[in-house]
Design a protein around this motif. Structure first.
Motif, PDB file in Angstrom:
ATOM      1  N   ASN A  36      66.895  -0.855  -0.629  1.00  0.00           N
ATOM      2  CA  ASN A  36      67.060  -0.175   0.657  1.00  0.00           C
ATOM      3  C   ASN A  36      66.165  -0.743   1.738  1.00  0.00           C
ATOM      4  O   ASN A  36      65.938  -0.094   2.739  1.00  0.00           O
ATOM      5  N   GLY A  37      65.615  -1.882   1.576  1.00  0.00           N
ATOM      6  CA  GLY A  37      64.838  -2.494   2.641  1.00  0.00           C
ATOM      7  C   GLY A  37      63.344  -2.267   2.553  1.00  0.00           C
ATOM      8  O   GLY A  37      62.600  -2.779   3.358  1.00  0.00           O
ATOM      9  N   GLY A  38      62.865  -1.472   1.634  1.00  0.00           N
ATOM     10  CA  GLY A  38      61.441  -1.308   1.438  1.00  0.00           C
ATOM     11  C   GLY A  38      60.753  -0.335   2.356  1.00  0.00           C
ATOM     12  O   GLY A  38      59.537  -0.304   2.410  1.00  0.00           O
ATOM     13  N   ASN A  39      61.480   0.498   3.096  1.00  0.00           N
ATOM     14  CA  ASN A  39      60.809   1.419   3.996  1.00  0.00           C
ATOM     15  C   ASN A  39      60.800   2.848   3.469  1.00  0.00           C
ATOM     16  O   ASN A  39      60.479   3.771   4.185  1.00  0.00           O
ATOM     17  N   ASP A  40      61.165   3.053   2.239  1.00  0.00           N
ATOM     18  CA  ASP A  40      61.204   4.395   1.670  1.00  0.00           C
ATOM     19  C   ASP A  40      60.122   4.491   0.601  1.00  0.00           C
ATOM     20  O   ASP A  40      60.056   3.677  -0.305  1.00  0.00           O
ATOM     21  N   LEU A  49      51.955  11.157   3.826  1.00  0.00           N
ATOM     22  CA  LEU A  49      52.094  10.519   5.126  1.00  0.00           C
ATOM     23  C   LEU A  49      52.509  11.524   6.195  1.00  0.00           C
ATOM     24  O   LEU A  49      52.043  11.443   7.338  1.00  0.00           O
ATOM     25  N   ALA A  50      53.361  12.468   5.841  1.00  0.00           N
ATOM     26  CA  ALA A  50      53.781  13.489   6.807  1.00  0.00           C
ATOM     27  C   ALA A  50      52.593  14.346   7.226  1.00  0.00           C
ATOM     28  O   ALA A  50      52.450  14.675   8.412  1.00  0.00           O
ATOM     29  N   TYR A  51      51.739  14.731   6.265  1.00  0.00           N
ATOM     30  CA  TYR A  51      50.546  15.507   6.612  1.00  0.00           C
ATOM     31  C   TYR A  51      49.590  14.681   7.483  1.00  0.00           C
ATOM     32  O   TYR A  51      48.971  15.206   8.403  1.00  0.00           O
ATOM     33  N   GLY A  52      49.475  13.412   7.188  1.00  0.00           N
ATOM     34  CA  GLY A  52      48.618  12.550   7.998  1.00  0.00           C
ATOM     35  C   GLY A  52      49.118  12.429   9.425  1.00  0.00           C
ATOM     36  O   GLY A  52      48.340  12.494  10.382  1.00  0.00           O
ATOM     37  N   ILE A  53      50.425  12.276   9.583  1.00  0.00           N
ATOM     38  CA  ILE A  53      51.005  12.185  10.917  1.00  0.00           C
ATOM     39  C   ILE A  53      50.825  13.492  11.673  1.00  0.00           C
ATOM     40  O   ILE A  53      50.473  13.498  12.854  1.00  0.00           O
ATOM     41  N   LYS A  54      51.036  14.614  10.999  1.00  0.00           N
ATOM     42  CA  LYS A  54      50.836  15.919  11.643  1.00  0.00           C
ATOM     43  C   LYS A  54      49.373  16.106  12.039  1.00  0.00           C
ATOM     44  O   LYS A  54      49.076  16.684  13.082  1.00  0.00           O
TER      45      LYS A  54
END
Length: 80
Positions: A36-40, A49-54
């Motif tokens: 899938n392109g390596g971005n998942d 990562l979601a907690y880090g972004i938040k």
């Protein structure tokens, strides 16, 4: 007027697909679907990562609110 004639134009990397041991011949349907392109990332990594972004969003919003508060206070202290 000059003209250029090309009789044979080899494409870059075309030898990768002409070999009898090409990696494309070794892929089955399950392998082809899973590419899938390596971005998942895994689900646990996505959660971290979601907690880090938040957290970064929270910090940016807090910094913005603090800056607005300082700006308003500077106007009120100056008597405007």
């Amino acid at each position: 007027m000059a003209s250029i004639n090309l009789t044979e134009l080899p494409t870059t990397g075309s030898t990768l697909f002409q070999d009898s041991e090409s990696f494309l011949n070794e892929l089955n349907n399950i392998d082809a679907i899973s590419i899938n392109g390596g971005n998942d990332y895994s689900s646990s990594t996505n959660a971290v990562l979601a907690y880090g972004i938040k957290g970064l969003e929270f910090g940016a919003i807090t910094f913005g609110i603090d800056a607005i508060g300082h700006l308003v206070k500077s106007f009120s202290d100056a008597g405007y």
